[in-house]
Scaffold this motif. Structure first.
Motif, PDB file in Angstrom:
ATOM      1  N   PRO A  54       0.573  -1.103  -0.257  1.00 46.30           N
ATOM      2  CA  PRO A  54      -0.185   0.025  -0.091  1.00 46.30           C
ATOM      3  C   PRO A  54       0.855   1.040  -0.075  1.00 46.30           C
ATOM      4  O   PRO A  54       0.132   2.403  -0.716  1.00 46.30           O
ATOM      5  N   GLU A  55       2.130   1.232   0.480  1.00 49.64           N
ATOM      6  CA  GLU A  55       2.915   2.552   0.810  1.00 49.64           C
ATOM      7  C   GLU A  55       3.727   3.233  -0.792  1.00 49.64           C
ATOM      8  O   GLU A  55       3.845   4.505  -0.925  1.00 49.64           O
ATOM      9  N   GLY A  56       3.148   1.936  -1.743  1.00 52.16           N
ATOM     10  CA  GLY A  56       3.786   2.703  -2.586  1.00 52.16           C
ATOM     11  C   GLY A  56       2.909   2.825  -3.769  1.00 52.16           C
ATOM     12  O   GLY A  56       3.048   3.018  -5.107  1.00 52.16           O
ATOM     13  N   TRP A  57       0.810   2.396  -3.480  1.00 48.26           N
ATOM     14  CA  TRP A  57       0.303   2.095  -4.210  1.00 48.26           C
ATOM     15  C   TRP A  57      -0.638   4.742  -4.905  1.00 48.26           C
ATOM     16  O   TRP A  57       0.600   5.272  -3.671  1.00 48.26           O
ATOM     17  N   ILE A  58      -0.817   4.249  -5.876  1.00 51.33           N
ATOM     18  CA  ILE A  58      -0.853   5.714  -6.303  1.00 51.33           C
ATOM     19  C   ILE A  58      -2.538   6.084  -5.917  1.00 51.33           C
ATOM     20  O   ILE A  58      -2.662   5.451  -6.338  1.00 51.33           O
ATOM     21  N   ALA A  75       5.384   0.065   7.700  1.00 48.95           N
ATOM     22  CA  ALA A  75       4.416   0.151   6.921  1.00 48.95           C
ATOM     23  C   ALA A  75       3.196  -0.641   6.383  1.00 48.95           C
ATOM     24  O   ALA A  75       3.407  -2.032   7.084  1.00 48.95           O
ATOM     25  N   ALA A  76       2.015  -0.146   6.163  1.00 49.98           N
ATOM     26  CA  ALA A  76       1.058  -0.951   6.553  1.00 49.98           C
ATOM     27  C   ALA A  76       1.512  -2.048   5.069  1.00 49.98           C
ATOM     28  O   ALA A  76       1.708  -1.990   3.920  1.00 49.98           O
ATOM     29  N   ARG A  77       0.250  -3.465   5.081  1.00 49.86           N
ATOM     30  CA  ARG A  77       0.773  -4.534   4.410  1.00 49.86           C
ATOM     31  C   ARG A  77      -0.999  -5.433   3.173  1.00 49.86           C
ATOM     32  O   ARG A  77      -1.032  -6.064   2.763  1.00 49.86           O
ATOM     33  N   ASP A  78      -1.882  -4.091   3.674  1.00 58.77           N
ATOM     34  CA  ASP A  78      -3.083  -4.284   3.273  1.00 58.77           C
ATOM     35  C   ASP A  78      -3.895  -2.749   3.379  1.00 58.77           C
ATOM     36  O   ASP A  78      -4.095  -2.240   4.613  1.00 58.77           O
ATOM     37  N   VAL A 120     -13.643  10.522  13.047  1.00 55.23           N
ATOM     38  CA  VAL A 120     -13.428   8.718  12.713  1.00 55.23           C
ATOM     39  C   VAL A 120     -12.256   8.490  12.908  1.00 55.23           C
ATOM     40  O   VAL A 120     -10.659   9.136  12.904  1.00 55.23           O
ATOM     41  N   LEU A 121     -11.471   7.277  13.951  1.00 55.16           N
ATOM     42  CA  LEU A 121     -10.880   6.503  13.852  1.00 55.16           C
ATOM     43  C   LEU A 121     -10.303   5.733  12.949  1.00 55.16           C
ATOM     44  O   LEU A 121     -11.003   5.285  12.849  1.00 55.16           O
ATOM     45  N   LEU A 122      -8.671   5.628  13.459  1.00 57.36           N
ATOM     46  CA  LEU A 122      -8.311   4.394  12.444  1.00 57.36           C
ATOM     47  C   LEU A 122      -7.324   3.605  12.989  1.00 57.36           C
ATOM     48  O   LEU A 122      -6.128   3.565  13.229  1.00 57.36           O
ATOM     49  N   PRO A 123      -7.450   2.410  13.610  1.00 55.20           N
ATOM     50  CA  PRO A 123      -6.819   2.226  14.865  1.00 55.20           C
ATOM     51  C   PRO A 123      -6.577   0.630  13.124  1.00 55.20           C
ATOM     52  O   PRO A 123      -6.903   0.381  11.939  1.00 55.20           O
ATOM     53  N   ALA A 124      -5.068   0.522  13.840  1.00 57.00           N
ATOM     54  CA  ALA A 124      -4.432  -0.764  12.834  1.00 57.00           C
ATOM     55  C   ALA A 124      -4.867  -2.094  13.110  1.00 57.00           C
ATOM     56  O   ALA A 124      -5.168  -2.110  14.778  1.00 57.00           O
ATOM     57  N   ARG A 125      -3.626  -2.782  12.356  1.00 58.90           N
ATOM     58  CA  ARG A 125      -4.485  -4.664  12.455  1.00 58.90           C
ATOM     59  C   ARG A 125      -3.595  -4.888  12.399  1.00 58.90           C
ATOM     60  O   ARG A 125      -2.559  -4.366  11.705  1.00 58.90           O
ATOM     61  N   ALA A 148     -18.556  -0.203  17.408  1.00 63.76           N
ATOM     62  CA  ALA A 148     -18.420  -1.507  18.179  1.00 63.76           C
ATOM     63  C   ALA A 148     -17.176  -1.754  18.607  1.00 63.76           C
ATOM     64  O   ALA A 148     -15.856  -1.517  18.018  1.00 63.76           O
ATOM     65  N   PRO A 149     -17.262  -2.698  19.589  1.00 62.88           N
ATOM     66  CA  PRO A 149     -15.987  -3.226  19.601  1.00 62.88           C
ATOM     67  C   PRO A 149     -15.228  -3.865  18.543  1.00 62.88           C
ATOM     68  O   PRO A 149     -15.143  -4.486  17.695  1.00 62.88           O
ATOM     69  N   PHE A 150     -13.728  -3.247  18.548  1.00 63.02           N
ATOM     70  CA  PHE A 150     -12.808  -3.489  17.116  1.00 63.02           C
ATOM     71  C   PHE A 150     -11.890  -4.476  17.496  1.00 63.02           C
ATOM     72  O   PHE A 150     -11.403  -4.606  18.357  1.00 63.02           O
ATOM     73  N   ASP A 151     -11.949  -5.471  16.985  1.00 56.91           N
ATOM     74  CA  ASP A 151     -11.257  -6.841  16.567  1.00 56.91           C
ATOM     75  C   ASP A 151      -9.953  -6.488  15.773  1.00 56.91           C
ATOM     76  O   ASP A 151     -10.017  -6.371  14.651  1.00 56.91           O
ATOM     77  N   GLY A 152      -8.811  -6.328  16.320  1.00 55.76           N
ATOM     78  CA  GLY A 152      -8.030  -5.834  15.741  1.00 55.76           C
ATOM     79  C   GLY A 152      -6.654  -7.040  15.203  1.00 55.76           C
ATOM     80  O   GLY A 152      -5.842  -6.975  14.126  1.00 55.76           O
ATOM     81  N   HIS A 153      -7.620  -8.427  15.721  1.00 55.74           N
ATOM     82  CA  HIS A 153      -6.140  -9.309  14.732  1.00 55.74           C
ATOM     83  C   HIS A 153      -6.540  -9.292  13.317  1.00 55.74           C
ATOM     84  O   HIS A 153      -7.552  -8.934  12.302  1.00 55.74           O
ATOM     85  N   SER A 154      -5.291  -9.507  12.235  1.00 59.41           N
ATOM     86  CA  SER A 154      -5.336  -9.668  11.217  1.00 59.41           C
ATOM     87  C   SER A 154      -4.083  -9.756  10.623  1.00 59.41           C
ATOM     88  O   SER A 154      -2.850 -10.059  11.298  1.00 59.41           O
ATOM     89  N   PRO A 155      -3.853 -11.237   9.601  1.00 59.98           N
ATOM     90  CA  PRO A 155      -2.235 -12.315   9.365  1.00 59.98           C
ATOM     91  C   PRO A 155      -1.725 -11.218   9.185  1.00 59.98           C
ATOM     92  O   PRO A 155      -0.282 -11.180   9.268  1.00 59.98           O
ATOM     93  N   VAL A 156      -1.738  -9.513   8.390  1.00 60.89           N
ATOM     94  CA  VAL A 156      -0.534  -8.470   8.336  1.00 60.89           C
ATOM     95  C   VAL A 156      -1.130  -8.047   8.575  1.00 60.89           C
ATOM     96  O   VAL A 156      -1.940  -7.241   9.291  1.00 60.89           O
TER      97      VAL A 156
END
Length: 213
Positions: A58-62, A97-100, A137-142, A160-168
């Protein structure tokens, strides 16, 4: 938007007169442009972007956001320090860097190390926001070791409660919430409620917090 008062739900809603030649062009890599509303990169608007042939970077997307990417006027998570926290909770600014999903605003996040259900931390928002009603607007990480948490601002739950689990590593944008702020300090709070069965921890991450009066 001029005709309807709202952004289209998808690019397919654009009529033949909305784009040159009556057809939405492909990006320079021969792929369809991507669109979402509300945006992750533009939480109060929409995202229109190209993955540049690499959906995992994502860091390289335009797209319709500045480069280097930063949400204008947002409070960056990595700039916050806990004002109060339960015993053992630690916070750390990370350059990652984000991956998703979308790039991270300013290229970093705040990692909140919580170890169990019931752990919490509170952050005093910087600057003089002033009393009044704000759209937030809150921008939480996963990530793989993140837990299930509840975010709130000035006592008002941010979704609502935020599930932050993600493989990446990635991030979300929670639905906009209306919050009434008083004249005193505004406290952002996060509390661990549990975790996904696949998660390896109770951590939480904050990319940024976007507010507009």
């Amino acid at each position: 938007r001029k005709e309807t008062g709202a952004w289209p739900a998808g690019l397919g809603e654009l009529g033949p007169d909305a784009v040159p030649g009556g057809r939405i062009p492909l990006d320079p890599w021969g792929q369809p442009y991507l669109y979402r509303r509300p945006g992750l990169a533009n939480p109060f608007g929409f995202d229109l972007w190209s993955r540049r042939g690499n959906s995992r970077a994502p860091e390289g997307w335009i797209g319709n956001w500045p480069s280097p990417y930063r949400i204008e006027g947002a409070i960056e998570g990595e700039g916050l320090a806990p004002a109060h926290a339960s015993p053992g909770v630690r916070c750390l600014a990370q350059e990652v860097a984000a991956r998703d999903g979308a790039p991270l605003s300013a290229g970093g996040l705040l990692l909140i190390r919580m170890a169990r259900t019931g752990d919490w931390a509170e952050f005093e928002l910087p600057g003089a926001l002033g009393p009044g009603r704000y759209e937030v607007v809150l921008l939480p990480a996963r990530s793989w070791d993140y837990g299930l948490v509840q975010w709130s601002l000035a006592g008002r739950p941010l979704g609502a409660p935020f599930d932050g689990h993600s493989p990446v590593l990635g991030r979300n944008a929670l639905p906009a919430a209306l919050v009434e702020l008083g004249p005193g300090p505004a406290l952002l709070r996060v509390e661990a409620l549990g975790r996904h069965p696949a998660s390896q921890g109770f951590l939480a991450g904050l990319d940024a917090l976007a507010l507009r009066k």
